[in-house]
Motif scaffolding. Structure first.
Motif, PDB file in Angstrom:
ATOM      1  N   GLY A  25       0.828  -1.206   0.000  1.00 53.18           N
ATOM      2  CA  GLY A  25       0.000   0.000   0.000  1.00 53.18           C
ATOM      3  C   GLY A  25       0.859   1.251   0.000  1.00 53.18           C
ATOM      4  N   GLY A  26       0.692   2.060  -1.033  1.00 53.02           N
ATOM      5  CA  GLY A  26       1.532   3.258  -1.199  1.00 53.02           C
ATOM      6  C   GLY A  26       0.829   4.538  -0.787  1.00 53.02           C
ATOM      7  N   TYR A  28      -0.231   7.140   2.710  1.00 56.99           N
ATOM      8  CA  TYR A  28       0.611   7.793   3.725  1.00 56.99           C
ATOM      9  C   TYR A  28       1.328   6.763   4.595  1.00 56.99           C
ATOM     10  N   SER A  29       0.571   5.808   5.074  1.00 64.08           N
ATOM     11  CA  SER A  29       1.135   4.877   6.040  1.00 64.08           C
ATOM     12  C   SER A  29       2.213   3.999   5.415  1.00 64.08           C
ATOM     13  N   VAL A  53       4.852  -1.994  -2.313  1.00 60.63           N
ATOM     14  CA  VAL A  53       3.910  -2.321  -3.391  1.00 60.63           C
ATOM     15  C   VAL A  53       2.861  -1.219  -3.453  1.00 60.63           C
ATOM     16  N   THR A 123      -2.755  -1.093   3.400  1.00 60.93           N
ATOM     17  CA  THR A 123      -3.590  -0.916   2.208  1.00 60.93           C
ATOM     18  C   THR A 123      -4.837  -0.056   2.455  1.00 60.93           C
ATOM     19  N   SER A 125      -8.203   2.026   3.353  1.00 68.52           N
ATOM     20  CA  SER A 125      -9.635   1.755   3.488  1.00 68.52           C
ATOM     21  C   SER A 125     -10.359   2.097   2.190  1.00 68.52           C
ATOM     22  N   ILE A 142     -16.018  10.106  -3.790  1.00 71.53           N
ATOM     23  CA  ILE A 142     -14.751  10.843  -3.790  1.00 71.53           C
ATOM     24  C   ILE A 142     -13.766  10.114  -2.872  1.00 71.53           C
ATOM     25  N   ASP A 143     -13.842   8.802  -2.931  1.00 68.14           N
ATOM     26  CA  ASP A 143     -13.086   7.970  -2.002  1.00 68.14           C
ATOM     27  C   ASP A 143     -11.642   7.755  -2.449  1.00 68.14           C
ATOM     28  N   GLU A 181     -17.809  18.173   4.190  1.00 66.41           N
ATOM     29  CA  GLU A 181     -16.824  18.961   3.427  1.00 66.41           C
ATOM     30  C   GLU A 181     -17.256  19.084   1.964  1.00 66.41           C
ATOM     31  N   THR A 305      -0.819  -1.039   9.783  1.00 69.90           N
ATOM     32  CA  THR A 305      -0.712   0.386  10.085  1.00 69.90           C
ATOM     33  C   THR A 305      -1.715   1.209   9.293  1.00 69.90           C
ATOM     34  N   CYS A 323      -5.580  10.841   8.403  1.00 74.76           N
ATOM     35  CA  CYS A 323      -4.302  11.096   7.755  1.00 74.76           C
ATOM     36  C   CYS A 323      -3.190  11.226   8.795  1.00 74.76           C
ATOM     37  N   CYS A 357      -9.637  19.117  11.636  1.00 69.27           N
ATOM     38  CA  CYS A 357      -9.890  20.398  10.978  1.00 69.27           C
ATOM     39  C   CYS A 357     -10.806  20.129   9.786  1.00 69.27           C
ATOM     40  N   LYS A 386      -6.522  24.795   7.844  1.00 73.61           N
ATOM     41  CA  LYS A 386      -6.897  23.717   6.921  1.00 73.61           C
ATOM     42  C   LYS A 386      -6.067  23.805   5.632  1.00 73.61           C
TER      43      LYS A 386
END
Ligand SMILES: Cc1cc2nc3c(=O)[nH]c(=O)nc-3n(C[C@H](O)[C@H](O)[C@H](O)COP(=O)(O)OP(=O)(O)OC[C@H]3O[C@@H](n4cnc5c(N)ncnc54)[C@H](O)[C@@H]3O)c2cc1C
Length: 416
Positions: A25-26, A28-29, A53, A123, A125, A142-143, A181, A305, A323, A357, A386
């Protein structure tokens, strides 16, 4: 199909590899996990093979996908990853075998099987799938970058036909953070493609099955959110949800039918389906229970993670899918996976500071502190924060000297 044994992440490539870390999973984590594993290998002067990966080589800024211009909301990470001595494999992990310690990855050039000594699952959500007829075929989301791009293309495509009332009616299902949002941003999104008059005339409807908007928000920030939605002229439908979606309408569970060309689902997230392939206990969102070192409880050599991990952020609160959580957790997971292989001490994950935020469009934003979401500030001042988060904080480091990049990605003095 062949077994890949990895490359040296450290040293000149001739020293024997002391172990293989495979990060799936590329986001943030995953990115922060791979970087921190490489950092530990460097600190210890021990070559590890570290492989990341990524489904397409891009880091998607998912928290920003309610914004305009989706093309600007993802960043290619190939150069960064390469600079840190991490091998990038572009492909989708399809099969995890924790007994054989292998992962099958499908890429454009075929399938390969990657072996590991330590696996880091990152990976993320996906939009929660509900049994609503027509959701998969006709609702927008908008996932992910792909979903946000398709949604934006749709807004562009209907922009010339907004005189038809159904075309200028937008129904957003789910008034959690993402739905709020998006609702607050929608008039600007419409204005970008169809002009100010069409944006002004647009009918925006936000649907929430709970009794109030932002069900997980505390009572302190909620009045601010309600005020912002009122000023943005967003109609609310509370205590109801989507019952069925069609190309040109949506029916709510109350029986109300709304003619609309645009139904957007923002109904929350479930952990990546790959979690089902790890034989560990999972929470109601599908996240794997991990210990304080982020190892999946009861499963040897596997770390989890970010959005796939159910971890304690402090002694009471479980970390939220977010995030800020996923970046910090990634640092600990990558670090601990490398320390595990190299016989170094683990670093216990704790992230007691949690803030939120929430963008409220033209009204500004609302900023809260703590897991109980105490109101700190709102309006233009919160909006500045923000913008700073969205345009600076969440970006990966700029290219440059490797020492500086590692330093920017490392656990900081506040443990984050
Ligand atoms: C619209 C939206 C708004 C949000 N707003 C906020 C916000 O304001 N603040 C906040 O803190 N959080 C927000 N979030 C949540 C935040 O984006 C996530 O918590 C965060 O992205 C999780 O990071 P991650 O690295 O765990 O997972 P992800 O960012 O989901 O990254 C995982 C990556 O792995 C990839 N992947 C999945 N399966 C596979 C596979 N089988 N093989 C290879 N790759 C795979 C995914 O495609 C993705 O690229 C928002 C999310 C969305 C969708």
């Amino acid at each position: 199909m062949g077994q890949h044994n990895g490359i040296a992440a450290n040293g000149d490539g001739t020293a024997p590899i002391k172990g293989r870390i495979l990060v799936l999973g590329g986001g943030y984590s995953g990115l922060f996990a791979a970087a921190n594993a490489a950092d530990v290998a460097r600190e210890c002067d021990s070559p590890l093979s570290i492989t990341l990966v990524s489904k397409d080589g891009y880091l998607e800024h998912r928290p920003r996908l309610y914004e305009k211009n989706p093309d600007t909301l993802r960043v290619a990470v190939g150069d960064l990853v390469e600079a840190l001595g991490i091998r990038l494999v572009v492909g989708v992990a399809t099969l995890i075998d924790v007994r054989a310690k292998t992962v099958t990855v499908a890429g454009v050039n075929g399938t390969q099987v990657l072996g590991y000594d330590r696996l880091v699952l990152a990976t993320g959500s996906e939009l929660r799938q509900l049994a609503i007829p027509g959701m998969a075929e006709f609702a927008w989301n908008i996932d992910s970058y792909k979903g946000a791009k398709a949604f934006d293309d749709h807004l562009k495509a209907i922009a010339g036909a907004l005189a038809v009332p159904a075309n200028n009616t937008y129904v957003i299902i789910g008034a959690g953070m993402t739905g709020i949002e998006l609702a607050a941003e929608m008039r600007d999104r419409i204005e970008q493609h169809a002009g100010a008059a069409a944006a002004q005339a647009a009918r925006l409807i936000l649907v929430e099955r709970g009794a109030r908007v932002g069900p997980t928000f505390g009572d302190e920030p909620r009045p601010v959110i309600e005020q912002a939605l009122k000023l943005a002229n967003v109609e609310l439908r509370l205590g109801t949800g989507g019952a069925s979606v069609r190309r040109d309408s949506v029916t709510l569970t109350t029986g109300e039918e709304i003619a609309t060309a645009t139904t957007v689902m923002t109904v929350g997230m479930s952990a990546s389906a790959l979690t089902e392939q790890i034989p560990g206990k999972r929470d109601e969102s599908g996240r794997l229970h991990v210990d304080d070192n982020l190892q999946v409880i009861g499963v040897e050599h596997v770390y989890a993670t970010g959005d796939v991990a159910c971890a304690y952020a402090d002694d009471v609160n479980v970390a939220v899918m977010s995030c800020q959580t996923s970046r910090t957790m990634g640092k600990y997971a990558g670090r601990n996976a490398a320390c595990d292989l190299l016989g170094q001490p683990f670093r216990r994950y704790r992230q007691p500071d949690y803030t939120t935020c929430l963008d409220l469009g033209r009204f500004g934003a609302v900023f809260t502190n703590g897991f109980d979401r105490k109101l700190k500030t709102f309006g233009p001042e919160a909006k500045k924060r923000k913008r700073w988060i969205n345009t600076e904080v969440i970006n990966p480091p700029n290219p440059g000297p490797v020492d500086r990049i590692f330093a920017e990605m490392r656990i900081d003095e506040r443990g984050r």
